[in-house]
Enzyme design. Structure first.
Site, PDB file in Angstrom:
ATOM      1  N   CYS A  45       0.836  -1.217   0.000  1.00 34.32           N
ATOM      2  CA  CYS A  45       0.000   0.000   0.000  1.00 34.32           C
ATOM      3  C   CYS A  45       0.861   1.253   0.000  1.00 34.32           C
ATOM      4  O   CYS A  45       0.515   2.255  -0.644  1.00 34.32           O
ATOM      5  CB  CYS A  45      -0.901   0.030   1.233  1.00 34.32           C
ATOM      6  SG  CYS A  45      -2.009  -1.369   1.358  1.00 34.32           S
TER       7      CYS A  45
HETATM    8  C1  BEZ Z   1       0.597  -4.646   1.890  1.00 30.75           C
HETATM    9  O1  BEZ Z   1       0.071  -3.585   1.586  1.00 30.75           O
HETATM   10  O2  BEZ Z   1       1.793  -4.794   1.770  1.00 30.75           O
HETATM   11  C2  BEZ Z   1      -0.205  -5.797   2.405  1.00 30.75           C
HETATM   12  C3  BEZ Z   1      -1.367  -5.562   3.120  1.00 30.75           C
HETATM   13  C4  BEZ Z   1      -2.063  -6.657   3.627  1.00 30.75           C
HETATM   14  C5  BEZ Z   1      -1.602  -7.948   3.398  1.00 30.75           C
HETATM   15  C6  BEZ Z   1      -0.456  -8.143   2.626  1.00 30.75           C
HETATM   16  C7  BEZ Z   1       0.258  -7.071   2.136  1.00 30.75           C
END
Ligand code: BEZ
Length: 211
Positions: A45
């Site tokens: 994200c």
């Molecule tokens: C991420 O944004 O890296 C992420 C968020 C939730 C689960 C796995 C990755």
């Protein structure tokens, strides 16, 4: 039932990193992208929000307002915004909804319980000036989205909203397009006076119309 293409999208009010927002007022008469993130302070994200901030001038050029969403609180978003700036080299330059009560996430069906009953998936909603849903994408938490592809489909959506054409596989801005099947050859002569190439009667290729 989940939102489907062509549906009127629901309006809402929400707290964001840029203050309270009423969605339809924020969109005004232009296009919109609403997209969700599973959680604050997560790696994928963080890269996505940095990338969309870098591409903000491209969205502006297309008259598209961008609005992010994550189901954490405003204080958390503000701390995370510092990390996004520090690590991605771009400050967050569009509002991020603090959807801690999951009001908007539930309204738009961004929580898919068989993937996670607490986090939103990576949803994208492209909304037209008529406030109807033009495109949706759903990615799992583990896969970051390709925002160049999002700009490409917005180019296609905006072009095909204006002209009686469709865009072929892998089309990019400036590439040849296809005359839609609902336009017969007679009507096509008026719409495309410079002519087209008939590959098959149902596959008529024409240069991309100007503007
Ligand atoms: C991420 O944004 O890296 C992420 C968020 C939730 C689960 C796995 C990755």
């Amino acid at each position: 039932m989940a939102l489907q293409l062509g549906d009127d999208v629901p309006d809402f009010t929400a707290e964001t990193t840029e203050g309270p927002i009423k969605f339809f007022d924020y969109l005004g008469s232009g296009w919109g992208v609403l997209f969700s993130h599973p959680k604050d302070f997560t790696p994928v994200c963080t890269t996505e929000l940095g990338r969309v901030s870098a591409l903000k001038p491209e969205f502006d050029k297309r008259n598209v307002k961008v609005l992010g969403l994550s189901v954490d609180a405003l204080d958390s978003h503000k701390g995370w915004a510092n990390d996004i700036h520090e690590t991605q080299g771009h400050a967050l330059n569009f509002p991020l909804i603090a959807d801690h009560d999951k009001k908007v996430a539930n309204l738009y069906g961004m929580i898919h319980p068989n993937a996670s009953d607490t986090f939103t998936v990576r949803s994208v909603f492209v909304i037209g000036p008529d406030k109807k849903l033009k495109l949706t994408l759903t990615y799992p938490a583990s896969t970051g989205r390709n925002f160049d592809e999002l700009l490409r489909v917005i180019d296609s959506l905006q072009l095909t909203a204006k002209h009686k054409v469709a865009t072929p596989s892998d089309w990019k801005q400036g590439g040849d397009v296809i005359i839609v099947p609902s336009v017969n050859d007679n009507d096509a002569k008026a719409l495309f006076p410079d002519g087209w190439k008939t590959v098959k009667p149902y596959l008529r290729v024409v240069p991309q119309p100007k503007s």
